[in-house]
Write an enzyme that holds these catalytic residues in place. Structure first.
Site, PDB file in Angstrom:
ATOM      1  N   HIS A   1      -3.320  -5.720 -18.036  1.00  0.00           N
ATOM      2  CA  HIS A   1      -3.008  -6.367 -16.580  1.00  0.00           C
ATOM      3  C   HIS A   1      -3.496  -5.678 -15.558  1.00  0.00           C
ATOM      4  O   HIS A   1      -3.554  -4.451 -15.642  1.00  0.00           O
ATOM      5  CB  HIS A   1      -1.280  -6.284 -16.939  1.00  0.00           C
ATOM      6  CG  HIS A   1      -0.768  -6.713 -15.511  1.00  0.00           C
ATOM      7  ND1 HIS A   1      -1.067  -8.102 -14.945  1.00  0.00           N
ATOM      8  CD2 HIS A   1       0.418  -6.189 -14.718  1.00  0.00           C
ATOM      9  CE1 HIS A   1      -0.476  -8.063 -13.647  1.00  0.00           C
ATOM     10  NE2 HIS A   1       0.175  -6.998 -13.646  1.00  0.00           N
ATOM     11  N   CYS A  31       4.137 -10.660 -15.071  1.00  0.00           N
ATOM     12  CA  CYS A  31       2.903 -10.363 -15.278  1.00  0.00           C
ATOM     13  C   CYS A  31       2.581 -10.375 -16.934  1.00  0.00           C
ATOM     14  O   CYS A  31       1.701 -10.429 -17.411  1.00  0.00           O
ATOM     15  CB  CYS A  31       2.633  -8.836 -14.787  1.00  0.00           C
ATOM     16  SG  CYS A  31       2.923  -9.197 -13.126  1.00  0.00           S
ATOM     17  N   ASN A  82      -3.877  -8.277  -7.737  1.00  0.00           N
ATOM     18  CA  ASN A  82      -2.793  -8.897  -9.148  1.00  0.00           C
ATOM     19  C   ASN A  82      -2.467 -10.203  -8.877  1.00  0.00           C
ATOM     20  O   ASN A  82      -1.869 -10.348  -8.068  1.00  0.00           O
ATOM     21  CB  ASN A  82      -1.350  -7.867  -8.895  1.00  0.00           C
ATOM     22  CG  ASN A  82      -0.646  -8.104  -9.954  1.00  0.00           C
ATOM     23  OD1 ASN A  82      -0.728  -8.763 -10.636  1.00  0.00           O
ATOM     24  ND2 ASN A  82       0.399  -7.238 -10.041  1.00  0.00           N
TER      25      ASN A  82
HETATM   26  O1  UT7 Z   1       2.319  -6.202 -11.561  1.00  0.00           O
HETATM   27  C1  UT7 Z   1       3.468  -5.825 -11.768  1.00  0.00           C
HETATM   28  C2  UT7 Z   1       3.530  -4.478 -11.952  1.00  0.00           C
HETATM   29  N1  UT7 Z   1       2.804  -3.600 -10.744  1.00  0.00           N
HETATM   30  C3  UT7 Z   1       2.955  -2.739 -10.579  1.00  0.00           C
HETATM   31  O2  UT7 Z   1       3.307  -1.790 -11.647  1.00  0.00           O
HETATM   32  C4  UT7 Z   1       2.516  -1.805  -9.376  1.00  0.00           C
HETATM   33  C5  UT7 Z   1       2.612  -0.503  -9.483  1.00  0.00           C
HETATM   34  N2  UT7 Z   1       2.509   0.537  -8.266  1.00  0.00           N
HETATM   35  C6  UT7 Z   1       1.470   0.635  -7.369  1.00  0.00           C
HETATM   36  O3  UT7 Z   1       0.566  -0.105  -7.620  1.00  0.00           O
HETATM   37  C7  UT7 Z   1       1.755   1.686  -6.283  1.00  0.00           C
HETATM   38  O4  UT7 Z   1       2.778   2.284  -6.452  1.00  0.00           O
HETATM   39  C8  UT7 Z   1       1.386   0.888  -5.131  1.00  0.00           C
HETATM   40  C9  UT7 Z   1      -0.076   0.527  -4.770  1.00  0.00           C
HETATM   41  C10 UT7 Z   1       2.478  -0.093  -4.725  1.00  0.00           C
HETATM   42  C11 UT7 Z   1       1.617   2.099  -3.991  1.00  0.00           C
HETATM   43  O5  UT7 Z   1       0.971   3.153  -4.132  1.00  0.00           O
HETATM   44  P1  UT7 Z   1       1.801   4.642  -4.014  1.00  0.00           P
HETATM   45  O6  UT7 Z   1       0.475   5.592  -4.253  1.00  0.00           O
HETATM   46  O7  UT7 Z   1       2.754   4.839  -4.982  1.00  0.00           O
HETATM   47  O8  UT7 Z   1       1.929   4.664  -2.382  1.00  0.00           O
HETATM   48  P2  UT7 Z   1       3.608   4.835  -1.808  1.00  0.00           P
HETATM   49  O9  UT7 Z   1       4.162   3.673  -1.976  1.00  0.00           O
HETATM   50  O10 UT7 Z   1       4.109   6.254  -2.308  1.00  0.00           O
HETATM   51  O11 UT7 Z   1       3.061   5.019  -0.381  1.00  0.00           O
HETATM   52  C12 UT7 Z   1       2.526   6.294   0.161  1.00  0.00           C
HETATM   53  C13 UT7 Z   1       2.313   6.010   1.619  1.00  0.00           C
HETATM   54  C14 UT7 Z   1       3.588   5.775   2.281  1.00  0.00           C
HETATM   55  O12 UT7 Z   1       3.568   6.380   3.738  1.00  0.00           O
HETATM   56  P3  UT7 Z   1       4.564   7.843   3.670  1.00  0.00           P
HETATM   57  O13 UT7 Z   1       5.780   7.587   3.363  1.00  0.00           O
HETATM   58  O14 UT7 Z   1       3.846   9.055   2.627  1.00  0.00           O
HETATM   59  O15 UT7 Z   1       4.196   8.413   5.087  1.00  0.00           O
HETATM   60  C15 UT7 Z   1       3.908   4.350   2.624  1.00  0.00           C
HETATM   61  O16 UT7 Z   1       4.254   4.033   3.724  1.00  0.00           O
HETATM   62  O17 UT7 Z   1       1.472   4.958   1.876  1.00  0.00           O
HETATM   63  C16 UT7 Z   1       2.184   4.192   2.877  1.00  0.00           C
HETATM   64  N3  UT7 Z   1       1.825   2.762   2.490  1.00  0.00           N
HETATM   65  C17 UT7 Z   1       0.553   2.188   3.267  1.00  0.00           C
HETATM   66  N4  UT7 Z   1      -0.176   2.748   4.076  1.00  0.00           N
HETATM   67  C18 UT7 Z   1      -1.284   1.938   4.394  1.00  0.00           C
HETATM   68  C19 UT7 Z   1       2.218   1.874   1.807  1.00  0.00           C
HETATM   69  N5  UT7 Z   1       1.476   0.775   1.948  1.00  0.00           N
HETATM   70  C20 UT7 Z   1       0.572   0.933   2.575  1.00  0.00           C
HETATM   71  C21 UT7 Z   1      -0.518  -0.032   3.144  1.00  0.00           C
HETATM   72  N6  UT7 Z   1      -1.480   0.565   3.916  1.00  0.00           N
HETATM   73  N7  UT7 Z   1      -0.672  -0.866   2.612  1.00  0.00           N
END
Ligand code: UT7
Length: 333
Positions: free
Chosen positions: A260, A118, A290
Site C-alpha cells: 500500500h 486502504c 495515497n
Molecule cells: O493509508 C492509511 C495509512 N496512512 C498512514 O499510515 C499515514 C502514516 N503517517 C504518515 O505518513 C506521516 O505521519 C505524515 C506524512 C502524515 C506526517 O509526517 P510526520 O513526519 O509524522 O510529521 P508530523 O505530523 O510529526 O509533523 C512534523 C511537523 C509539524 O510541525 P511541528 O509541530 O514540528 O512544528 C507539523 O505541523 O511538520 C508540520 N507539518 C507540515 N509542514 C509542512 C505537517 N504537515 C505539514 C505540511 N507541510 N503539509
C-alpha cells in the site's frame, strides 16, 4: 468438495486527467515541495473532475474494460463484482451495482461493496480467492476506486497533501490453464481499537452532517499520522511474514513486494524489516499519492505493464488502513 485454483487473469487502471503538484499545494496551504517529498515521497497526485465522467464507477469502468481485455473475458463472464472504496458514488445503490450496469453485465451477477479503507482491494482479492476455490464464483472483478479529493479538508495541510484519486482493477478467476499462476496464501485482519487514528465519524447514522460541521469542516477525514505510521510498519511486516510462512516459502523467494502506498518511508521501513531488496519493491507514490484501496492494484498494473512483473513471478500484496484493517496476499502471477 472439489477445490479450484485461482489466479489473477488481467488488470487495469485509470487515474483522472487533472494533476495537482506539490507546487500547486504550496498556493493552497502553508506547505512546500521539500517537506512533502522528504516526509512522504509524493510529488503529485491526480484529482477527479467534479463535472462528471470521472466518478469512482466511471474510473472503474475504464479500468475494468482494460482488465477484462487482458483476461480475454467478456463482461458477462464476471459472476461477482467486489468494489472496494471509502468514497462510493452514492450510499445507495452500492458502487458494484452501478458498475454492473455501466459494464453492460446482464447476468445478475453478485455485486458487493467493501468498506475496508486502504486494505479494501486486498480484502477483495482474498475474498474472491475463497469464492473461486470453493466453486461459488468463477470470475470475480475486484475493484479499488477512490475519489478521496471529496473527503479531504483542503485547508488542513497535515492531510490534504497525502491523498489522490484513482482506480485499479484485477480479474481474479479460476485457473483452467494448468499453468503455475495461483493465489498461494492470504491473510486478513483488523484491530478496531485503533479506529480513532484515522476516522471520519460525521456523516453516518450516528452523527449526520449539519451546517455547523460544514462550516468547521469537521465532516472530513481526520488522521493521527504518527500513530498510523507506527502501526502500519509493524502490521505490514507481520502479515507479510504470515503469508510467506503459510505458503512454506521464504522472503528471499519474493520477486516483488507491492505494498500500500501511504508514505515512502513506511514502504522502505517495511522492506527493511522484511529484508527485501529495495529494487524488488514497487513504489509509485511520487505520481499518485495515497489512493487508498486503489494503490495496490494501480502499482501492480503499472509494474506488469512496464514489464517488471512477469507471469510466474512471486508477488506479495501488503496493505494497511483505517479501521484499522490489514491484509496480505502471496501469489504466483
Ligand atoms: O493509508 C492509511 C495509512 N496512512 C498512514 O499510515 C499515514 C502514516 N503517517 C504518515 O505518513 C506521516 O505521519 C505524515 C506524512 C502524515 C506526517 O509526517 P510526520 O513526519 O509524522 O510529521 P508530523 O505530523 O510529526 O509533523 C512534523 C511537523 C509539524 O510541525 P511541528 O509541530 O514540528 O512544528 C507539523 O505541523 O511538520 C508540520 N507539518 C507540515 N509542514 C509542512 C505537517 N504537515 C505539514 C505540511 N507541510 N503539509
Amino acid at each position: 468438495m472439489e477445490f479450484y485454483k485461482s489466479k489473477i487473469k488481467g488488470t487495469g487502471m485509470y487515474v483522472p486527467e487533472k494533476v495537482l503538484t506539490n507546487a500547486d499545494l504550496e498556493k493552497m496551504v502553508d506547505t512546500n515541495d521539500e517537506w512533502i517529498y522528504t516526509r512522504t515521497g509524493i510529488r503529485e497526485r491526480h484529482i477527479c473532475s467534479t463535472e462528471g465522467g470521472e466518478w469512482p464507477t466511471d474510473m472503474a469502468l475504464k479500468a475494468s474494460v482494460q482488465a477484462l481485455e487482458a483476461a480475454n473475458l467478456e463482461p458477462n463472464d464476471i459472476d461477482m463484482i467486489l468494489f472496494a472504496s471509502v468514497t462510493p458514488d452514492a450510499k445507495l445503490p452500492n458502487s458494484a451495482c452501478i458498475l454492473q450496469v455501466k459494464l453492460g453485465i446482464t447476468n445478475n451477477c453478485a455485486a458487493l461493496d467493501i468498506a475496508a479503507a486502504c486494505s479494501g482491494f486486498v480484502y477483495g482479492v482474498n475474498l474472491a480467492n475463497s469464492m473461486i476455490q470453493t466453486g461459488a464464483a468463477k470470475n470475480v472483478l475486484v475493484v479499488g476506486s477512490e475519489m478521496l479529493s471529496r473527503e479531504v479538508n483542503w485547508e488542513d495541510r497535515s492531510i490534504c497533501i497525502l491523498f489522490g484519486d484513482g482506480c485499479g482493477v484485477a480479474v481474479v478467476g479460476r485457473n483452467e490453464d494448468s499453468d503455475q499462476s495461483e493465489i498461494l496464501s492470504s491473510t486478513l485482519g483488523a484491530d478496531g481499537t485503533g479506529a480513532e487514528f484515522f476516522d471520519q465519524p460525521v456523516g453516518g447514522a450516528v452523527e449526520p452532517i449539519t451546517p455547523e460541521h460544514i462550516e468547521k469542516r469537521t465532516h472530513m477525514m481526520q488522521m493521527k499520522g504518527g500513530e498510523m505510521f507506527k502501526m502500519a510498519t509493524r502490521t505490514l511486516a507481520n502479515n507479510a511474514k504470515k503469508v510467506i510462512k503459510e505458503a512454506e516459502l521464504t522472503l528471499k523467494d519474493v520477486d516483488w513486494l507491492v505494498p500500500h502506498q501511504a508514505n515512502v518511508r513506511i514502504i522502505e521501513t517495511t522492506g527493511k524489516l522484511l529484508g527485501i531488496d529495495s529494487e524488488k519493491v514497487i513504489i509509485n507514490i511520487d505520481k499518485y499519492g495515497n489512493t487508498s484501496a486503489a494503490t495496490v492494484p494501480i502499482a501492480f498494473h503499472e509494474a506488469i505493464h512496464d514489464g517488471r512483473i512477469k507471469r510466474g513471478d512471486l508477488v506479495l500484496f501488503d496493505a494497511f488502513g483505517a479501521g484499522l484493517t490489514s491484509g496480505a496476499t502471496l501469489l504466483r502471477y
